[in-house]
Design an enzyme around this catalytic site. Structure first.
Site, PDB file in Angstrom:
ATOM      1  N   ASN A 233       0.706  -1.106  -0.020  1.00 12.87           N
ATOM      2  CA  ASN A 233      -0.053  -0.024   0.071  1.00 12.87           C
ATOM      3  C   ASN A 233       0.951   1.149  -0.034  1.00 12.87           C
ATOM      4  O   ASN A 233       1.751   1.385   0.939  1.00 12.87           O
ATOM      5  CB  ASN A 233      -0.956   0.030   1.205  1.00 12.87           C
ATOM      6  CG  ASN A 233      -1.708   1.314   1.346  1.00 12.87           C
ATOM      7  OD1 ASN A 233      -1.881   1.931   0.352  1.00 12.87           O
ATOM      8  ND2 ASN A 233      -2.177   1.447   2.704  1.00 12.87           N
TER       9      ASN A 233
ATOM     10  N   LYS B 122     -20.957  15.847  -2.719  1.00 14.40           N
ATOM     11  CA  LYS B 122     -21.524  14.496  -2.731  1.00 14.40           C
ATOM     12  C   LYS B 122     -22.261  13.915  -3.975  1.00 14.40           C
ATOM     13  O   LYS B 122     -22.273  12.947  -4.339  1.00 14.40           O
ATOM     14  CB  LYS B 122     -22.642  14.713  -1.666  1.00 14.40           C
ATOM     15  CG  LYS B 122     -23.037  14.078  -0.644  1.00 14.40           C
ATOM     16  CD  LYS B 122     -21.961  13.359   0.465  1.00 14.40           C
ATOM     17  CE  LYS B 122     -20.615  13.562   0.154  1.00 14.40           C
ATOM     18  NZ  LYS B 122     -19.643  13.571   1.243  1.00 14.40           N
TER      19      LYS B 122
ATOM     20  N   HIS C 167     -21.696  36.437 -11.952  1.00 13.42           N
ATOM     21  CA  HIS C 167     -20.349  36.890 -12.459  1.00 13.42           C
ATOM     22  C   HIS C 167     -19.609  35.499 -13.238  1.00 13.42           C
ATOM     23  O   HIS C 167     -18.610  35.446 -13.348  1.00 13.42           O
ATOM     24  CB  HIS C 167     -19.263  37.037 -11.171  1.00 13.42           C
ATOM     25  CG  HIS C 167     -19.567  38.171 -10.610  1.00 13.42           C
ATOM     26  ND1 HIS C 167     -19.536  39.686 -10.762  1.00 13.42           N
ATOM     27  CD2 HIS C 167     -20.092  38.412  -9.190  1.00 13.42           C
ATOM     28  CE1 HIS C 167     -19.899  40.441 -10.230  1.00 13.42           C
ATOM     29  NE2 HIS C 167     -20.391  39.762  -9.214  1.00 13.42           N
TER      30      HIS C 167
END
Ligand code: G6P
Length: 609
Positions: free
Chosen positions: A100, A486, A505
């Site tokens: 890992n 999300k 804007h």
């Protein structure tokens, strides 16, 4: 990212390894593999593209058994997701290794190894470690020495575990920059990236420190520090109730975790006994550090960064304390001007995010009055390395998209605001008002959860869309950011968040009927301004979804759908509104048929840079 499980036992371990991988799948899930040494000392290997369930299927079709083994679930960094790139990697038909992290000098090492005659079967950086280890073992080194020589050649971050048929009852492991924990059994020992993987077999853990090597066998557990000296690391019993990682009646972990929020928020709030006087819930020595704090510097990633952005409003408005917030990956590399009396606050669900950890580790170079972490995982690296710790009581969060970890972080941050505000003239009445609001928070979240069916109905409009815009003002702007994150994470709809005042804007140019606009618009003082922004959207054909306080006076009309939210105290609105946005994303994703708990390309714990 990537999950490691290993076992050295006197019983068959394939099922323990697979169960460990299922529990670690939040760390990555593009491929998985398992290697076992059987009782004839043969090395047996399964590797599959896809989720752990694919590996289980392979094991059902062709069962392999052994008492010593390693297993891995992968989140690809170097080399695409494929069976060949899945771990374990084999060398010389004698050893198997899982890794890992990222090996930064892998290209140089690969070239060296190739010149020595090693063939590479994968495009990963990890395979170099297997061949290096093999080389040292072939020279006659024992497992510990061979691993020590191997890691000396590595640059980058790693947690590795390996088995070798010439040492059939042992697992050798090393950690540097990626987490690894030993699970201590009776007549058996285990290793994993996260204790969660091993709660099925033990409740006693030894957390390896940076630079440690570990050798486990059924009867032995040896740890050596970076200098190669044998060391005795403390065993930590984890005696809380084994957390349920079962889905129960829910279709997805994300939904289960959304619904767990009333409990998690209450538990987090009750972690502090007497917020009006006592700081001990923030760790030993909190009072002495808090007394010296003039500024707060927050560093965090992803959803935790959004929690920090919300906290900035609370700390500045309620506590009168200057606060800066930055994504940890930027913060760690930027040359900054440091103000006197600054507390470095990191926020992290996992406590292992590489960039956040690096931000903390760089802290030593600057003059902070102290470091503090808000984390959800006890004994994680950030927890072990910070001066002060507040543990959220979210419980295990399995869904990759963070839900209850975020809202409990917000509770912790609001409590921190009181602790710091008390020292900066926040009135006792104001402090009490915030505490009262926090006390009632679980009820308002319950009320929001009761809106689930209404939110599901709203969500239908998003299914054919390719984009969505989230607007908020003030403290609701970071909530809009979290809502849009999300949605993009789990439904793959491109979503952006803007402060409502910025609409004209730029983003207004994009508004059309393919761009639903979500407005987080509780009835606060900014509502009127937001109303005029919303008109601009509607008049350009955009469809509006307004999450509003039911007292705010919005009502549904053509092209404007209003969700009437509970009327709750101002200060907790960011938390309450988050819950509604979580449900919105969840339902969109379910209806789009995405893998809600394991969205593509993402991982829950990002332990590589
Ligand atoms: C990953 C996860 C996010 C999380 C972020 C930070 O990207 O997918 O959900 O917010 O890491 O993680 P942390 O554990 O530090 O909060």
């Amino acid at each position: 990212m990537c999950g490691i499980v290993a076992a050295a036992a006197r019983r068959e371990v394939s099922e323990i390894l697979l169960e460990g991988l299922r529990r670690l799948e939040y760390r990555g899930y593009d491929s998985a593999g398992m290697a076992l040494i059987d009782n004839e000392h043969r090395l047996l290997l399964h590797k599959q593209l896809g989720k752990v369930s694919e590996l289980e299927r392979a094991q059902q079709l062709q069962p392999y058994y052994g008492c010593t083994g390693i297993a891995h679930t992968r989140w690809a960094t170097h080399g695409e997701p494929s069976a060949a790139n899945a771990h374990p990697h084999i060398s010389g038909q004698r050893l198997a290794l899982v890794h890992n992290g990222i090996i930064e000098n892998h290209e140089v090492l690969r070239a060296e190894l190739q010149s020595q005659g090693y063939d590479f079967a994968s495009g990963t950086d990890s395979e170099v470690i297997a061949h290096l280890l093999h080389g040292f073992l072939q020279q006659g080194d024992g497992l510990v020495d061979a691993m020590r020589q191997t890691v000396r050649k590595l640059e980058g971050a790693y947690a590795v575990a390996a088995i070798d048929i010439h040492h059939p009852d042992q697992v050798i492991a090393a950690r540097h920059g990626s987490p690894l924990v030993i699970g201590v059994g009776i007549g058996e020992n285990f290793l994993a990236s996260d204790q969660l993987a091993l709660r099925q077999v033990t409740d006693r853990f030894v957390y390896l420190e940076e630079g440690d090597l570990a050798l486990i066998s059924p009867s032995e557990l040896l740890v050596f520090n970076e200098q190669g000296e044998p060391v005795c690391r403390d065993q930590t019993p984890i005696d809380d109730v084994v957390e349920s990682v079962e889905l129960g009646a829910y279709d997805h972990y994300m939904l289960k975790e959304i619904y767990d929020q009333p409990r998690a928020l209450a538990a987090t709030f009750h972690a502090c006994d007497n917020l009006l006087r006592d700081d001990s819930c923030f760790g030993d020595g909190a009072a002495a550090i808090f007394d010296r704090v003039n500024n707060v510097q927050i560093a965090a990633c992803g959803t935790s960064y959004h929690a920090g952005m919300v906290a900035r409003y609370w700390l500045e408005e309620l506590a009168g304390i200057a606060c800066e917030v930055e994504v940890a990956s930027e913060f760690r590399y930027r040359k900054r001007v440091q103000h006197e009396g600054t507390l470095l606050l990191t926020i992290s669900q996992s406590g292992e995010t590489a960039d956040t950890l690096a931000a903390l580790r760089n802290a030593g170079e600057h003059e902070f009055v102290g470091t503090m972490v808000i984390a959800n995982v006890d004994n994680s690296s950030l927890v072990r390395e910070s001066d002060l710790v507040f543990l959220t009581r979210a419980g295990a969060e399995i869904g990759v998209a963070s839900t209850k970890a975020f809202t409990t972080q917000l509770v912790a941050l609001l409590m921190l605001t009181i602790a710091l505000g008390r020292r900066r003239g926040m009135s006792p009445e104001k402090q009490q008002e915030v505490i009262n609001a926090l006390q009632r928070l679980p009820d308002f979240v319950e009320e929001t959860l009761e809106l689930d069916t209404n939110i599901q109905q709203l969500s239908e409009a998003f299914i054919p869309k390719h984009h969505a815009l989230f607007l908020g003002r003030g403290i609701q702007y970071p909530i809009a950011m979290e809502g849009s994150l999300k949605l993009k994470e789990i439904s793959y709809i491109h979503a952006e968040a803007y402060p409502a005042g910025e609409l004209k804007h730029g983003p207004l140019a994009l508004v059309d009927d393919d761009m639903p606009v979500v407005a987080v618009a509780p009835g606060d003082e900014l509502l009127e301004k937001l109303k005029s922004n919303l008109e601009e959207v509607r008049s350009r054909g955009g469809e509006l979804f307004v999450f509003a306080d039911r007292a705010a006076g919005f009502s549904s009309e053509p092209r404007v759908k209003v969700l009437n939210m509970p009327h709750c105290p101002e200060v907790i609105k960011p938390i309450v509104y988050t819950v509604a946005l979580q449900l919105l994303s969840y339902h969109v994703a379910v209806q789009k048929g995405t893998d809600v708990d394991k969205p593509r390309n993402l991982a829950k714990s990002v332990t590589v840079e």
